[in-house]
Design a protein around this motif. Structure first.
Motif, PDB file in Angstrom:
ATOM      1  N   GLU A   1       1.216   4.151  -2.963  1.00 43.98           N
ATOM      2  CA  GLU A   1       0.870   5.537  -2.650  1.00 43.98           C
ATOM      3  C   GLU A   1       2.031   6.478  -2.962  1.00 43.98           C
ATOM      4  O   GLU A   1       1.848   7.555  -3.527  1.00 43.98           O
TER       5      GLU A   1
ATOM      6  N   LEU B   1      -9.442  -0.374  -0.287  1.00 48.83           N
ATOM      7  CA  LEU B   1      -8.689  -1.163   0.692  1.00 48.83           C
ATOM      8  C   LEU B   1      -9.210  -2.599   0.661  1.00 48.83           C
ATOM      9  O   LEU B   1      -9.771  -3.112   1.628  1.00 48.83           O
TER      10      LEU B   1
ATOM     11  N   GLY C   1     -10.995   3.794   1.534  1.00 53.31           N
ATOM     12  CA  GLY C   1     -12.366   3.317   1.321  1.00 53.31           C
ATOM     13  C   GLY C   1     -12.426   1.935   0.703  1.00 53.31           C
ATOM     14  O   GLY C   1     -11.728   1.011   1.117  1.00 53.31           O
ATOM     15  N   ASP C   2     -13.254   1.811  -0.342  1.00 58.21           N
ATOM     16  CA  ASP C   2     -13.473   0.499  -0.958  1.00 58.21           C
ATOM     17  C   ASP C   2     -12.217  -0.060  -1.626  1.00 58.21           C
ATOM     18  O   ASP C   2     -12.133  -1.263  -1.892  1.00 58.21           O
TER      19      ASP C   2
ATOM     20  N   GLU D   1      -3.810   8.230  -2.645  1.00 65.22           N
ATOM     21  CA  GLU D   1      -4.068   7.572  -1.362  1.00 65.22           C
ATOM     22  C   GLU D   1      -5.031   6.410  -1.544  1.00 65.22           C
ATOM     23  O   GLU D   1      -6.083   6.577  -2.169  1.00 65.22           O
ATOM     24  N   VAL D   2      -4.654   5.260  -1.033  1.00 61.74           N
ATOM     25  CA  VAL D   2      -5.558   4.112  -1.062  1.00 61.74           C
ATOM     26  C   VAL D   2      -6.526   4.264   0.105  1.00 61.74           C
ATOM     27  O   VAL D   2      -6.095   4.376   1.260  1.00 61.74           O
TER      28      VAL D   2
ATOM     29  N   VAL E   1       0.844  -1.201   0.000  1.00 61.42           N
ATOM     30  CA  VAL E   1       0.000   0.000   0.000  1.00 61.42           C
ATOM     31  C   VAL E   1       0.879   1.252   0.000  1.00 61.42           C
ATOM     32  O   VAL E   1       0.685   2.168  -0.794  1.00 61.42           O
ATOM     33  N   LEU E   2       1.873   1.267   0.892  1.00 59.87           N
ATOM     34  CA  LEU E   2       2.747   2.443   0.990  1.00 59.87           C
ATOM     35  C   LEU E   2       3.535   2.661  -0.299  1.00 59.87           C
ATOM     36  O   LEU E   2       3.705   3.790  -0.759  1.00 59.87           O
TER      37      LEU E   2
END
Lengths: 87, 402
Positions: free
Chosen positions: A43, A55, A52-53, A49-50, A39-40
């Motif tokens: 981003e 994720l 809400g949905d 930015e990851v 994720v990082l």
């Protein structure tokens, strides 16, 4: 978008070759705790930015899915993460 | 009481309020109460009500916890996987029982023995036995299932074996005793005689910390099977007293320091563990419907505290859906977690060297049902008058000998 993702993964899967549609979790190439690093990385690399949905682990299982998420988010004009982001 | 306002250098999204609220009382016992200052979807400050002698570094402590545990977390939307037939998973139609715990105390069927410690009698005992029996039946109907009774004390080395203290140092409760040495007994007795009470220096006489109180039952199971090879998938179930220091979060029977868990542990191949965990979860939800309970099941995470990577661990748990919780309504707006359904991958297999015949570490999962909470939620929804209970529960409790 796929090249930087492939390069990043290559650093973490110890010389294994993967296809863009290989599920890196199902193949046991990374532990589930690797999710945060993915994720990082996305981003920071693609400046969105990851949240809400998005994720959803389905977005991180394959190179194709990660590239699609990045492309979708960047083209949707989702700006850089706000001040409370995980960066 | 003094009030301390802690402005956050970077506001937090309001979606992280539950995570922040669940940690503030662990920051310091000098925090007696708190509230969050929220505006436009952000938490901008924390207002603390403090003890008169509050240390000046309290604000710094709050900011440290925010930085370590909260700021890096993602905000997850609730992911509901089940809604009860009763009320469709919503408590709109729930009739209020008022403050049920107060009613139980007034009726003489429950009393507060200490912080987070409650004693109770009928009809709670009958409900607890019946609910536990039905849950245990689900476990024992699974192939290769076995029930165990464990001792209460757990060797501290068991929690040490998998890094419990790194993830949940705030919950741990230790057991000690006067060190068994004649010199210690004599000096303790002299101190005691001098003060006429347990001396402040008590712990200088207690060197032993070999045992602790178990935060849950499944750790006994991994300890039991440590360094063994499992020829086949297994299910182990146990009921026992479990202990977590909950600081000032204790509340009636909703959140106890000292409570009872029925635990079911699944051990074996990844496929079988996931399948059994999921099957158990479905059976539990069906049982809640049979009991007429109103609630829902959702993806959840553990309350890691000041760890190396709280945000990463929570992200992992939520995205991989390693943990689900059964949440039951205790009034029209509030729910409590009465059970959790967990998958640990091969974490405990590795930590306790429990292996398949081919030497690979086994995978594990577990289900924990908080029996006091289950009983309490039922009584919140149906009250003490048995004539108003659903038939299945009334007849089941009676058939169980209560």
């Amino acid at each position: 978008m796929k090249d930087p993702i492939r390069s990043f993964l290559a650093q973490h899967i110890k010389g294994r070759t993967i296809q863009d549609d290989d599920d890196i979790f199902a193949l046991g190439l990374v532990s589930s705790l690797f999710t945060m690093q993915l994720v990082l990385f996305l981003e920071q690399e693609f400046d969105f930015e990851v949240s809400g949905d998005d994720l959803d682990i389905a977005n991180f299982r394959t190179v194709n899915a990660m590239a699609a998420l990045a492309e979708r988010s960047v083209s949707a004009g989702q700006g850089p993460a706000e001040e409370f982001s995980s960066r | 009481m003094p009030i301390v306002t802690v402005a956050l250098s970077k506001p937090l999204p309001s979606g992280l309020a539950p995570e922040l609220r669940s940690r503030l009382f662990f920051v310091s016992p000098q925090i007696l109460d708190f509230s969050l200052v929220e505006a436009a979807g952000r938490i901008e400050a924390v207002i603390l009500t403090t003890a008169d002698d509050a240390a000046p570094d309290l604000a710094d402590k709050v900011r440290r916890v925010v930085a370590a545990d909260i700021a890096r977390q993602k905000v997850f939307k609730s992911k509901v996987v089940w809604r009860s037939e009763a009320g469709g998973g919503s408590a709109d139609t729930l009739s209020s029982q008022g403050d049920l715990f107060e009613s139980l105390v007034s009726a003489g069927v429950a009393y507060e023995a200490g912080e987070g410690q409650v004693g109770f009698g009928e009809p709670l005992i009958g409900l607890m036995h019946y609910f536990d029996r039905r849950i245990t039946q689900i476990a024992l109907a699974m192939p290769n299932a076995q029930e165990f009774q464990y001792p209460t004390l757990l060797p501290t080395s068991v929690l040490d074996a998998f890094g419990y203290f790194g993830s949940f140092p705030h919950f741990a409760m230790f057991v000690t005793r006067l060190h068994n040495d004649i010199d210690v007994y004599e000096s303790f007795r002299a101190d005691y005689a001098e003060h006429g009470r347990i001396p402040e220096t008590l712990f200088s006489h207690c060197g032993n910390h070999d045992y602790c109180l178990p935060p849950t039952m499944c750790y006994h199971t991994y300890h039991q099977l440590r360094d063994t090879t499992l020829p086949a998938d297994r299910v182990v179930t146990a009921k026992g007293k479990s202990f977590r220091f909950e600081a000032k979060y204790y509340r009636g029977m909703e959140r106890l320091w000292d409570f009872t868990i029925r635990e079911i542990v699944f051990l074996g191949s990844r496929e079988s563990v996931v399948e059994r965990r999921d099957a158990f979860m479905r059976s539990t939800f069906a049982l809640m419907d049979e009991f007429g309970l109103c609630g829902f099941g959702e993806v959840a995470n553990d309350p890691f505290f000041v760890t190396q990577d709280t945000a990463g661990k929570i992200l992992n748990q939520r995205m991989m859906e390693l943990k689900y919780e059964l949440r039951l309504f205790v009034d029209s707006a509030r729910t409590i977690a009465a059970g959790s359904f967990n998958f640990h991958e091969n974490f405990f297999g590795e930590s306790f060297r429990i292996r398949h015949p081919d030497e690979a570490a086994i995978t594990t999962g577990c289900v924990g049902i908080g029996l006091e909470r289950l009983v309490y939620a039922f009584l919140c929804q149906y009250g003490l008058d048995k004539s108003k209970w659903p038939d299945s529960v009334r007849t089941g409790v009676a058939a169980n000998g209560f």
